[in-house]
Scaffold this motif. Structure first.
Motif, PDB file in Angstrom:
ATOM      1  N   VAL A   1      13.031  25.966 -43.157  1.00  0.00           N
ATOM      2  CA  VAL A   1      11.707  25.773 -42.580  1.00  0.00           C
ATOM      3  C   VAL A   1      11.783  24.665 -41.538  1.00  0.00           C
ATOM      4  CG1 VAL A   1       9.330  25.093 -43.068  1.00  0.00           C
ATOM      5  CG2 VAL A   1      10.560  26.581 -44.665  1.00  0.00           C
ATOM      6  N   VAL A   2      11.202  24.937 -40.375  1.00  0.00           N
ATOM      7  CA  VAL A   2      11.156  23.967 -39.290  1.00  0.00           C
ATOM      8  C   VAL A   2       9.702  23.572 -39.062  1.00  0.00           C
ATOM      9  CG1 VAL A   2      11.608  23.610 -36.835  1.00  0.00           C
ATOM     10  CG2 VAL A   2      13.216  24.925 -38.212  1.00  0.00           C
ATOM     11  N   ASP A   3       9.454  22.283 -39.030  1.00  0.00           N
ATOM     12  CA  ASP A   3       8.110  21.742 -38.822  1.00  0.00           C
ATOM     13  C   ASP A   3       7.914  21.440 -37.339  1.00  0.00           C
ATOM     14  OD1 ASP A   3       5.703  20.366 -38.797  1.00  0.00           O
ATOM     15  OD2 ASP A   3       6.306  18.901 -40.299  1.00  0.00           O
ATOM     16  N   LEU A   4       6.971  22.146 -36.710  1.00  0.00           N
ATOM     17  CA  LEU A   4       6.685  21.933 -35.292  1.00  0.00           C
ATOM     18  C   LEU A   4       5.394  21.150 -35.076  1.00  0.00           C
ATOM     19  CD1 LEU A   4       7.583  25.465 -33.888  1.00  0.00           C
ATOM     20  CD2 LEU A   4       9.006  23.420 -33.959  1.00  0.00           C
ATOM     21  N   SER A   5       4.798  20.632 -36.128  1.00  0.00           N
ATOM     22  CA  SER A   5       3.482  20.001 -36.030  1.00  0.00           C
ATOM     23  C   SER A   5       3.438  18.844 -35.038  1.00  0.00           C
ATOM     24  CB  SER A   5       3.003  19.532 -37.403  1.00  0.00           C
ATOM     25  OG  SER A   5       3.873  18.568 -37.943  1.00  0.00           O
TER      26      SER A   5
ATOM     27  N   TYR B   1      -3.020  31.586 -32.590  1.00  0.00           N
ATOM     28  CA  TYR B   1      -1.995  31.838 -31.562  1.00  0.00           C
ATOM     29  C   TYR B   1      -0.606  31.502 -32.107  1.00  0.00           C
ATOM     30  CZ  TYR B   1      -0.200  32.518 -26.891  1.00  0.00           C
ATOM     31  OH  TYR B   1       0.481  33.002 -25.805  1.00  0.00           O
ATOM     32  N   PHE B   2      -0.501  30.406 -32.828  1.00  0.00           N
ATOM     33  CA  PHE B   2       0.784  30.021 -33.426  1.00  0.00           C
ATOM     34  C   PHE B   2       1.331  31.146 -34.300  1.00  0.00           C
ATOM     35  CE2 PHE B   2       3.377  27.959 -36.729  1.00  0.00           C
ATOM     36  CZ  PHE B   2       4.252  27.237 -35.940  1.00  0.00           C
ATOM     37  N   ARG B   3       0.448  31.813 -35.015  1.00  0.00           N
ATOM     38  CA  ARG B   3       0.851  32.902 -35.922  1.00  0.00           C
ATOM     39  C   ARG B   3       1.325  34.165 -35.188  1.00  0.00           C
ATOM     40  NH1 ARG B   3       0.369  31.904 -41.061  1.00  0.00           N
ATOM     41  NH2 ARG B   3      -0.912  30.183 -41.778  1.00  0.00           N
ATOM     42  N   GLN B   4       1.185  34.193 -33.865  1.00  0.00           N
ATOM     43  CA  GLN B   4       1.665  35.334 -33.079  1.00  0.00           C
ATOM     44  C   GLN B   4       3.159  35.221 -32.760  1.00  0.00           C
ATOM     45  OE1 GLN B   4      -0.797  36.516 -29.726  1.00  0.00           O
ATOM     46  NE2 GLN B   4      -2.575  35.561 -30.697  1.00  0.00           N
TER      47      GLN B   4
ATOM     48  N   GLY C   1       0.477  24.487 -41.498  1.00  0.00           N
ATOM     49  CA  GLY C   1       0.960  23.195 -41.019  1.00  0.00           C
ATOM     50  C   GLY C   1       1.885  23.291 -39.827  1.00  0.00           C
ATOM     51  N   TYR C   2       1.795  24.376 -39.063  1.00  0.00           N
ATOM     52  CA  TYR C   2       2.634  24.577 -37.867  1.00  0.00           C
ATOM     53  C   TYR C   2       4.118  24.525 -38.208  1.00  0.00           C
ATOM     54  CZ  TYR C   2      -1.816  23.860 -35.618  1.00  0.00           C
ATOM     55  OH  TYR C   2      -3.130  23.964 -35.261  1.00  0.00           O
ATOM     56  N   ARG C   3       4.448  25.211 -39.291  1.00  0.00           N
ATOM     57  CA  ARG C   3       5.844  25.323 -39.707  1.00  0.00           C
ATOM     58  C   ARG C   3       6.286  26.770 -39.572  1.00  0.00           C
ATOM     59  NH1 ARG C   3       6.269  24.108 -45.323  1.00  0.00           N
ATOM     60  NH2 ARG C   3       4.222  25.062 -45.398  1.00  0.00           N
ATOM     61  N   LEU C   4       7.590  26.952 -39.377  1.00  0.00           N
ATOM     62  CA  LEU C   4       8.173  28.289 -39.291  1.00  0.00           C
ATOM     63  C   LEU C   4       9.270  28.442 -40.334  1.00  0.00           C
ATOM     64  CD1 LEU C   4       8.665  28.621 -35.418  1.00  0.00           C
ATOM     65  CD2 LEU C   4       6.836  29.638 -36.799  1.00  0.00           C
TER      66      LEU C   4
END
Length: 83
Positions: free
Chosen positions: A26-30, A46-49, A12-15
């Motif tokens: 956790v930060v949501d960048l979605s 790419y996000f996972r890099q 979900g484009y979170r870190l």
């Protein structure tokens, strides 16, 4: 300035982020992946890099980065609100 010591890409484009002083969350960048630097991050692979640079900031291979001080304040405020 606090440095990020651990970052993990989540669904979900979170870190998931951990700082050197123990502040974590956790930060949501979605909803924030727009503009020439951040649009490539909408590709999940790419996000996972994601990684941490020598200054303790979150970064990606294309040069996109996130300022640790703003993230720290955001996560610290969430922790304080819960406590």
């Amino acid at each position: 300035m606090h440095k990020i010591v651990k970052v993990e890409a989540l669904d979900g484009y979170r870190l998931s982020i951990v700082f050197d002083d123990g502040v974590a969350g956790v930060v949501d960048l979605s909803g924030r992946l727009f503009g020439p630097m951040f649009e490539p991050l909408s590709d999940v692979a790419y996000f996972r890099q994601v990684s941490i640079d020598e200054f303790g900031a979150i970064c990606w291979p294309n040069g996109a980065d996130l300022a640790p001080d703003a993230l720290h304040a955001r996560l610290q405020n969430r922790t304080a609100a819960v406590a």
